[in-house]
Design a protein around this motif. Structure first.
Motif, PDB file in Angstrom:
ATOM      1  N   LEU A 219     -12.131   3.228  13.296  1.00  0.00           N
ATOM      2  CA  LEU A 219     -10.905   3.090  12.505  1.00  0.00           C
ATOM      3  C   LEU A 219     -10.004   1.983  13.021  1.00  0.00           C
ATOM      4  O   LEU A 219      -9.395   1.239  12.250  1.00  0.00           O
ATOM      5  N   PHE A 225      -5.336  -0.354   9.249  1.00  0.00           N
ATOM      6  CA  PHE A 225      -5.261   1.014   9.756  1.00  0.00           C
ATOM      7  C   PHE A 225      -3.899   1.331  10.356  1.00  0.00           C
ATOM      8  O   PHE A 225      -3.392   0.616  11.214  1.00  0.00           O
ATOM      9  N   LYS A 226      -3.314   2.434   9.877  1.00  0.00           N
ATOM     10  CA  LYS A 226      -2.060   2.960  10.423  1.00  0.00           C
ATOM     11  C   LYS A 226      -2.243   4.461  10.612  1.00  0.00           C
ATOM     12  O   LYS A 226      -2.382   5.200   9.633  1.00  0.00           O
ATOM     13  N   ALA A 229      -0.159   6.874   8.450  1.00  0.00           N
ATOM     14  CA  ALA A 229      -0.094   6.682   7.005  1.00  0.00           C
ATOM     15  C   ALA A 229      -0.682   7.907   6.306  1.00  0.00           C
ATOM     16  O   ALA A 229      -1.779   8.351   6.636  1.00  0.00           O
ATOM     17  N   GLU A 231      -1.800   8.179   3.229  1.00  0.00           N
ATOM     18  CA  GLU A 231      -3.035   7.730   2.589  1.00  0.00           C
ATOM     19  C   GLU A 231      -3.786   6.859   3.592  1.00  0.00           C
ATOM     20  O   GLU A 231      -3.311   5.790   3.968  1.00  0.00           O
ATOM     21  N   CYS A 232      -4.932   7.312   4.008  1.00  0.00           N
ATOM     22  CA  CYS A 232      -5.677   6.627   5.062  1.00  0.00           C
ATOM     23  C   CYS A 232      -7.121   6.408   4.591  1.00  0.00           C
ATOM     24  O   CYS A 232      -7.985   7.263   4.776  1.00  0.00           O
ATOM     25  N   GLU A 234      -9.380   4.585   5.696  1.00  0.00           N
ATOM     26  CA  GLU A 234     -10.365   4.402   6.769  1.00  0.00           C
ATOM     27  C   GLU A 234     -11.068   5.699   7.169  1.00  0.00           C
ATOM     28  O   GLU A 234     -12.155   5.663   7.758  1.00  0.00           O
ATOM     29  N   THR A 235     -10.482   6.839   6.868  1.00  0.00           N
ATOM     30  CA  THR A 235     -11.094   8.108   7.280  1.00  0.00           C
ATOM     31  C   THR A 235     -12.139   8.628   6.294  1.00  0.00           C
ATOM     32  O   THR A 235     -12.762   9.655   6.549  1.00  0.00           O
ATOM     33  N   ASN A 343       4.873   9.797   5.801  1.00  0.00           N
ATOM     34  CA  ASN A 343       4.168   9.048   6.850  1.00  0.00           C
ATOM     35  C   ASN A 343       4.698   9.376   8.251  1.00  0.00           C
ATOM     36  O   ASN A 343       4.821   8.499   9.112  1.00  0.00           O
ATOM     37  N   ARG A 371      -5.217  16.115  11.045  1.00  0.00           N
ATOM     38  CA  ARG A 371      -6.191  15.128  11.503  1.00  0.00           C
ATOM     39  C   ARG A 371      -6.542  15.345  12.971  1.00  0.00           C
ATOM     40  O   ARG A 371      -5.771  15.914  13.748  1.00  0.00           O
ATOM     41  N   VAL A 374      -7.609  10.548  14.798  1.00  0.00           N
ATOM     42  CA  VAL A 374      -7.158   9.474  13.910  1.00  0.00           C
ATOM     43  C   VAL A 374      -5.947   8.844  14.596  1.00  0.00           C
ATOM     44  O   VAL A 374      -4.797   9.216  14.350  1.00  0.00           O
ATOM     45  N   ASP A 403     -10.090  14.370   8.824  1.00  0.00           N
ATOM     46  CA  ASP A 403      -8.852  14.186   8.089  1.00  0.00           C
ATOM     47  C   ASP A 403      -8.916  15.099   6.866  1.00  0.00           C
ATOM     48  O   ASP A 403      -9.622  14.809   5.909  1.00  0.00           O
TER      49      ASP A 403
END
Length: 407
Positions: A219, A225-226, A229, A231-232, A234-235, A343, A371, A374, A403
C-alpha cells in the motif's frame, strides 16, 4: 578368416552393442511426481532476493528428488522465451537466479515424502505486471501451462504418475500501486477457473487445484495512499484475499508479506522472507494433500459494534493470539484503526480476548471502516516502516491485512 569365426565375431559385437545400449538407458523405477509451481509477478520470481539456496545442494537434496519442469536439476534462470531460458540455464547464467519461495517449500515437502516421490517446482508469470496481463491468453499464462504440460509429458514418458495438488499464487502489487480499472476479485477467481480447467485437461486428475495465496502488502508504494482516508482504493487487493479465504473453498492461505524485510524497504521481500513464505506454502500444501480442513490463515471472520466498541472475531489457527513487536516494528495500536467518514481514526485502545480483538473508540463507530495493517511510511514496505501490524498466533501465522466496513 573362416566364416564360423566371422559369425562368432558378429554375434559378440551384436551382444556387446545390446549390452552397451541397455547400460546407457536410464532405468526409471516407478515414481510419483508432485508438481506445485508458483505463478504471479516479481515476488513469484524472487526478484531482488539475493539467492541463499545453492543449486548443487538443491539438486542433491533428498537424493535428487527436487526437480524442474523438465524433471531435471537445472534450476535458476527464468524467462517467458523458452529458447532464451534454455540457453541461460545451460551456461549457468546467474543474473536472474534469485531466491524463490519454492526452493524452501520443496525441501520441506521432500522431507515428508518417500523415495518414490519427486517434487516438481518452477516459477511462472512476469514482473511488474497487473493481473489482467497474466490472465488466460497472455504469453506468461501460456508459457506456464506449457511448462505444466512439459512436466506431465516427461513423467508419462518415464511411466510415472503426475499430479498438481496446488498452485502458489503471488501477485497483486501492480494492481495496488498502478490503480488499474479492474475488479481484482473477479479476475482472480476467473484466472483460478481457467488455470484449473486447463491443467486438469493435461493431467486428467479428478481433484481440482486450489490456489495457495499469500497477500500483497504494498500500500505504501501507491502514490495516492492515505492511511486515514475513508475511501481507500489501495486495500481492494489485500481485502480480496481475505474475502476469498473467508468464503471460497478453492483458496487456501499461506500468509502476508509485511512481517518480512524488503530489499531497500521497497517492494520485494528478501531471501529470508522468501524462505519463510516457502515454509508456509509447504505446510498448506501438505494439508491439501492430506485432505485436511481448509487452512484459512489468521483472518477476521466477523465484525460488530456496540456503543463505542468494535469487536473483531478472528479465525486463529493456533491460539493464543500474540502481539509481536520483535519481528515487526511496533506500530500505533498494533496496526488497528477505525476510520470515520471525516477521514479520522477514532480508535483509542485495543484488548485481546481469546480469539477476538476489542477496540474502544472515541465515538460511535457506526458506518466506519475497521482496518488492520493499513498504515506505514510513504513509499516504504516491509516489517520496519511499511504497512504492518503486530498480531500473530502461537505458531507464527500473521494476521492478514484487512479493511472492513462496520454496518
Amino acid at each position: 578368416m573362416s566364416s564360423l569365426y566371422m559369425k562368432q565375431l558378429t554375434a559378440y559385437i551384436l551382444l556387446f552393442t545390446i549390452l552397451l545400449f541397455t547400460a546407457c538407458q536410464e532405468n526409471f523405477e516407478h515414481k510419483t511426481v508432485v508438481c506445485i509451481p508458483v505463478y504471479g509477478q516479481s515476488l513469484a520470481l524472487g526478484e531482488e532476493a539475493e539467492r541463499m539456496t545453492d543449486f548443487d545442494s538443491l539438486a542433491a537434496y533428498a537424493n535428487g528428488r527436487i526437480v524442474t519442469e523438465n524433471l531435471d536439476h537445472k534450476f535458476g534462470y527464468f524467462d517467458n522465451d523458452p529458447k532464451k531460458q534454455w540457453f541461460k540455464k545451460t551456461i549457468g547464467y546467474q543474473k536472474r537466479a534469485y531466491e524463490l519461495s519454492l526452493y524452501k517449500m520443496a525441501e520441506v515437502l521432500a522431507d515428508q515424502f518417500g523415495e518414490d516421490t519427486l517434487v516438481c517446482i518452477f516459477p511462472g508469470g512476469q514482473g511488474a505486471t497487473a493481473i489482467a496481463n497474466l490472465s488466460k491468453g497472455t504469453q506468461p499464462y501460456q508459457r506456464f501451462i506449457e511448462n505444466v504440460q512439459t512436466a506431465y509429458e516427461t513423467a508419462q514418458e518415464r511411466g510415472w504418475d503426475f499430479v498438481v495438488p496446488a498452485i502458489c499464487w503471488m501477485q497483486g502489487e501492480s494492481d495496488i500501486v498502478d490503480y488499474p480499472s479492474t475488479n481484482y476479485h473477479d479476475m482472480l477467481t476467473q484466472i483460478w477457473k481457467d488455470m484449473n480447467d486447463d491443467i486438469l485437461q493435461i493431467t486428467h486428475q479428478k481433484d481440482s487445484i486450489p490456489f495457495i495465496c499469500y497477500q500483497a502488502n504494498s500500500l505504501g508504494r501507491a502514490v495516492d495512499f492515505k492511511p486515514e482516508a475513508y475511501e481507500c482504493r489501495e486495500t481492494e487487493v489485500p481485502q480480496t484475499f481475505v474475502n476469498l479465504l473467508q468464503n471460497n473453498p478453492r483458496f487456501w492461505a499461506s500468509g502476508p508479506t509485511y512481517p518480512y524485510s524488503c530489499v531497500n524497504e521497497k517492494i520485494h521481500i528478501d531471501a529470508k522472507g522468501q524462505q519463510s513464505m516457502g515454509m508456509l506454502a509447504a505446510q498448506t500444501a501438505l494439508g491439501i494433500m492430506k485432505g485436511s480442513e481448509r487452512f484459512r490463515g489468521l483472518i477476521p471472520v466477523k465484525t460488530s459494534f456496540e456503543d463505542n466498541n468494535v469487536t473483531i472475531e478472528l479465525n486463529v489457527p493456533t491460539p493464543p493470539l500474540t502481539l509481536d513487536t520483535t519481528q515487526v516494528r511496533k506500530v500505533n495500536l498494533y496496526g488497528f484503526s477505525v476510520i470515520n467518514q471525516k477521514n479520522q481514526d477514532i480508535a483509542q485502545n485495543i484488548i485481546l480476548e481469546g480469539n477476538t480483538i476489542k477496540i474502544h473508540c472515541s465515538e460511535s463507530p457506526a458506518g466506519c471502516h475497521v482496518r488492520y495493517a493499513v498504515n506505514g511510511d510513504y513509499m516504504k514496505s516491509g516489517n520496519q516502516h511499511g504497512p504492518r501490524g503486530n498480531l500473530r498466533d502461537a505458531k507464527g501465522n500473521w494476521c492478514y491485512q484487512f479493511d472492513m466496513p462496520l454496518e
